[in-house]
Design a protein around this motif. Sequence first.
Motif, PDB file in Angstrom:
ATOM      1  N   ARG A   1     -27.927   1.928 -29.280  1.00 49.37           N
ATOM      2  CA  ARG A   1     -27.148   1.954 -28.036  1.00 49.37           C
ATOM      3  C   ARG A   1     -25.688   1.606 -28.322  1.00 49.37           C
ATOM      4  N   ILE A   2     -25.502   0.606 -29.169  1.00 48.66           N
ATOM      5  CA  ILE A   2     -24.136   0.175 -29.490  1.00 48.66           C
ATOM      6  C   ILE A   2     -23.354   1.340 -30.116  1.00 48.66           C
ATOM      7  N   LEU A   3     -24.004   2.049 -31.049  1.00 48.71           N
ATOM      8  CA  LEU A   3     -23.325   3.177 -31.703  1.00 48.71           C
ATOM      9  C   LEU A   3     -22.826   4.184 -30.664  1.00 48.71           C
ATOM     10  N   GLY A   4     -23.688   4.509 -29.713  1.00 51.59           N
ATOM     11  CA  GLY A   4     -23.298   5.501 -28.702  1.00 51.59           C
ATOM     12  C   GLY A   4     -22.154   5.006 -27.830  1.00 51.59           C
ATOM     13  N   GLN A   5     -22.198   3.729 -27.516  1.00 51.44           N
ATOM     14  CA  GLN A   5     -21.159   3.179 -26.628  1.00 51.44           C
ATOM     15  C   GLN A   5     -19.810   3.025 -27.338  1.00 51.44           C
ATOM     16  N   GLU A   6     -19.799   3.142 -28.650  1.00 52.66           N
ATOM     17  CA  GLU A   6     -18.515   3.135 -29.365  1.00 52.66           C
ATOM     18  C   GLU A   6     -17.636   4.306 -28.934  1.00 52.66           C
ATOM     19  N   SER A   7     -18.296   5.362 -28.425  1.00 47.80           N
ATOM     20  CA  SER A   7     -17.537   6.556 -28.043  1.00 47.80           C
ATOM     21  C   SER A   7     -16.470   6.252 -26.997  1.00 47.80           C
ATOM     22  N   TYR A   8     -16.666   5.187 -26.233  1.00 50.36           N
ATOM     23  CA  TYR A   8     -15.630   4.791 -25.252  1.00 50.36           C
ATOM     24  C   TYR A   8     -14.314   4.531 -25.974  1.00 50.36           C
ATOM     25  N   ALA A   9     -14.388   3.784 -27.086  1.00 49.90           N
ATOM     26  CA  ALA A   9     -13.174   3.464 -27.852  1.00 49.90           C
ATOM     27  C   ALA A   9     -12.547   4.735 -28.417  1.00 49.90           C
ATOM     28  N   TYR A  10     -13.400   5.638 -28.931  1.00 48.13           N
ATOM     29  CA  TYR A  10     -12.864   6.865 -29.528  1.00 48.13           C
ATOM     30  C   TYR A  10     -12.123   7.697 -28.478  1.00 48.13           C
ATOM     31  N   GLU A  11     -12.694   7.726 -27.272  1.00 47.72           N
ATOM     32  CA  GLU A  11     -12.051   8.520 -26.217  1.00 47.72           C
ATOM     33  C   GLU A  11     -10.741   7.905 -25.752  1.00 47.72           C
ATOM     34  N   VAL A  12     -10.705   6.571 -25.672  1.00 47.81           N
ATOM     35  CA  VAL A  12      -9.454   5.921 -25.255  1.00 47.81           C
ATOM     36  C   VAL A  12      -8.363   6.219 -26.286  1.00 47.81           C
ATOM     37  N   ALA A  13      -8.715   6.126 -27.570  1.00 41.72           N
ATOM     38  CA  ALA A  13      -7.728   6.394 -28.626  1.00 41.72           C
ATOM     39  C   ALA A  13      -7.280   7.861 -28.572  1.00 41.72           C
ATOM     40  N   GLN A  14      -8.244   8.755 -28.433  1.00 37.82           N
ATOM     41  CA  GLN A  14      -7.913  10.177 -28.418  1.00 37.82           C
ATOM     42  C   GLN A  14      -6.976  10.521 -27.250  1.00 37.82           C
ATOM     43  N   TRP A  15      -7.283   9.951 -26.091  1.00 38.47           N
ATOM     44  CA  TRP A  15      -6.477  10.244 -24.901  1.00 38.47           C
ATOM     45  C   TRP A  15      -5.023   9.792 -25.079  1.00 38.47           C
ATOM     46  N   HIS A  16      -4.848   8.727 -25.880  1.00 36.87           N
ATOM     47  CA  HIS A  16      -3.483   8.222 -26.112  1.00 36.87           C
ATOM     48  C   HIS A  16      -2.923   8.745 -27.430  1.00 36.87           C
ATOM     49  N   ASP A  17      -3.376   9.925 -27.820  1.00 38.72           N
ATOM     50  CA  ASP A  17      -2.907  10.572 -29.057  1.00 38.72           C
ATOM     51  C   ASP A  17      -3.026   9.659 -30.263  1.00 38.72           C
ATOM     52  N   TRP A  18      -4.066   8.851 -30.272  1.00 39.92           N
ATOM     53  CA  TRP A  18      -4.422   7.993 -31.408  1.00 39.92           C
ATOM     54  C   TRP A  18      -3.356   6.932 -31.676  1.00 39.92           C
ATOM     55  N   ASP A  19      -2.522   6.653 -30.684  1.00 39.36           N
ATOM     56  CA  ASP A  19      -1.452   5.658 -30.830  1.00 39.36           C
ATOM     57  C   ASP A  19      -1.778   4.471 -29.921  1.00 39.36           C
ATOM     58  N   MET A  20      -2.173   3.365 -30.508  1.00 43.25           N
ATOM     59  CA  MET A  20      -2.666   2.223 -29.727  1.00 43.25           C
ATOM     60  C   MET A  20      -1.608   1.161 -29.491  1.00 43.25           C
ATOM     61  N   ARG A  21      -0.361   1.469 -29.895  1.00 40.54           N
ATOM     62  CA  ARG A  21       0.684   0.474 -29.636  1.00 40.54           C
ATOM     63  C   ARG A  21       0.885   0.331 -28.130  1.00 40.54           C
ATOM     64  N   HIS A  22       1.071  -0.875 -27.673  1.00 40.69           N
ATOM     65  CA  HIS A  22       1.329  -1.169 -26.257  1.00 40.69           C
ATOM     66  C   HIS A  22       0.155  -0.825 -25.334  1.00 40.69           C
ATOM     67  N   ILE A  23      -1.039  -0.745 -25.906  1.00 36.20           N
ATOM     68  CA  ILE A  23      -2.214  -0.493 -25.052  1.00 36.20           C
ATOM     69  C   ILE A  23      -3.081  -1.746 -25.042  1.00 36.20           C
ATOM     70  N   CYS A  24      -3.511  -2.165 -23.855  1.00 37.03           N
ATOM     71  CA  CYS A  24      -4.516  -3.228 -23.792  1.00 37.03           C
ATOM     72  C   CYS A  24      -5.670  -2.737 -22.922  1.00 37.03           C
ATOM     73  N   LEU A  25      -6.875  -3.201 -23.253  1.00 40.43           N
ATOM     74  CA  LEU A  25      -8.081  -2.766 -22.539  1.00 40.43           C
ATOM     75  C   LEU A  25      -8.693  -3.962 -21.825  1.00 40.43           C
ATOM     76  N   PHE A  26      -9.210  -3.718 -20.640  1.00 42.50           N
ATOM     77  CA  PHE A  26      -9.949  -4.752 -19.908  1.00 42.50           C
ATOM     78  C   PHE A  26     -11.385  -4.267 -19.729  1.00 42.50           C
ATOM     79  N   VAL A  27     -12.328  -5.104 -20.147  1.00 43.25           N
ATOM     80  CA  VAL A  27     -13.736  -4.715 -20.162  1.00 43.25           C
ATOM     81  C   VAL A  27     -14.581  -5.833 -19.557  1.00 43.25           C
ATOM     82  N   PRO A  28     -15.422  -5.519 -18.555  1.00 48.31           N
ATOM     83  CA  PRO A  28     -16.289  -6.563 -17.991  1.00 48.31           C
ATOM     84  C   PRO A  28     -17.378  -6.931 -19.001  1.00 48.31           C
ATOM     85  N   VAL A  29     -17.717  -8.203 -19.057  1.00 50.05           N
ATOM     86  CA  VAL A  29     -18.709  -8.645 -20.045  1.00 50.05           C
ATOM     87  C   VAL A  29     -19.936  -9.222 -19.337  1.00 50.05           C
ATOM     88  N   GLY A  30     -21.095  -8.617 -19.604  1.00 47.57           N
ATOM     89  CA  GLY A  30     -22.354  -9.125 -19.068  1.00 47.57           C
ATOM     90  C   GLY A  30     -23.247  -9.517 -20.227  1.00 47.57           C
TER      91      GLY A  30
END
Length: 482
Positions: A237-266
């Motif tokens: 399950r963890i492997l599949g959910q990594e795709s969230y990170a890949y999509e966020v990076a891809q959407w920002h043209d793989w440039d993570m400078r000045h990006i912060c993520l907020f994620v709810p933790v359960g």
Amino acid sequence: MNMSFPKLRCRLEYVCLSCGARYGIEELHYTCPKCGGVFLLENLDFDALKKTPAQEWRALFDSRAASKRTALRGIFRFYELIAPVLEEQDILYLGEGNTPIVDAPASLAALVGRQFAFKNEGQNPSASFKDRGMACAFSYLQALVRRNKWDEVLTVCASTGDTSAAAALYAAYAGGPVKSVVLLPHGKVTPQQLSQPLGSGATVLELPGVFDDCMKVVEHLAETYRVALLNSKNAWRILGQESYAYEVAQWHDWDMRHICLFVPVGNAGNITAIMNGFLKMHALGIIASLPRLFGVQSTHADPVFRYYEESDPAKRRFEPVAVTPSVAQAAMIGNPVSFPRVRYLAEKFKEIGGEEAFQVVHVEEQDIMDAMLLANRHGHISCTQGGECLAGLRLAVAQGRIAKDERAVLDATAHSLKFSGFQDMYFSDSFPPAYEITPRKEYMNKPELVVSPAEKQTLNEQEFTIHVANVIAKRLNLQSKK
Ligand code: F0G
């Protein structure tokens, strides 16, 4: 575009984060048979991926976004980073992943004081991010079923509502020998969430208590009986959910400078996966720097916040907490099973990104509800957990933790409709006191019946239409065209 399915196959192994023991993937493991610790799946051939230049990986993942090959349409657009052991025939695709990142309109960004966007995980097939992990876990399960010729596989999970919805959906699609059983805390999943596994034909079992009680029972079942556990203890399950990170990076043209993520933790599976995903991309040079990551919890269920609240790492002690009612009910968990993974990966994250790269904040129930309604009044479709993220961003901005030029990506982990009951309670001011929520007048809303049924009976069809239109025109103070 018709792309070929990747030929690369790697060797994956379970690695126990407590004792370091390693196990092959021919068998389903959830916890370490030696010490009971949790696993991550490690790609033993990961270094071979480094031979491919980062630019090539980026181009490959970008080109797959246009592929018509269903096995490469969803999370397996990032096949090589996720589970390069699966065969195309085993991959389940129900339209998961590739969820939109929707910018806050300027008026909302101005109110919050920073540029931000929601990633709408509610636009996954079962209306939450859980589908990412299930697509991977069920694809692996299909491979096992095919190889071992199993004639029955009983999948089980405990859930606050979304894991069970996703598990039941994928099991129903897989069909054949794959059956779904879900265990829910009675009265603590929303009616919409409950309708999902029921509709998919799963066996739905309930018990009195909270999620943590259900989790203990399914763990016991998984240790004692032949069942396939689908909670995030299942490292696939963890492997599949990594795709969230890949999509966020891809959407920002793989440039993570000045990006912060907020994620709810359960249960902390999601934040684990997101960290792991970014670390993998960083190790391959696909991204040059890590984004900053903020975990968010409600003050009513905040064991991870409490752990990191202690600034001296040597003094930190993990203590489960007894949860109290929370509108971020899907994350209302006092003893997250993935906590050891968080601790392990947060260390690595900070080593690369610095002390400020990983943080946890906690927010009040009132602020969660207000933030969700504020977002949705500006055209978003955020659930309460997404509201929790926005409340977390607002708090972090107020505390001076977010630079002016930072852009936040908030994880709206499910669709707002799954949690509309909390909105109803807000609008009708009927929250039980334990929630500690007092509705703000400006966010309240209710339908108005403009004409009574009795009035309707006295009028013919045409009179009724004109009468209602007149009442509405008066109510809205409409100006005549003449
Ligand atoms: N948001 C939603 C909508 C969830 O359903 C969950 C978890 C979380 C956030 C928290 O994510 O557990 O990975 O830290 N729901 C699980 C379930 C526990 O059973 O559906 P996490």
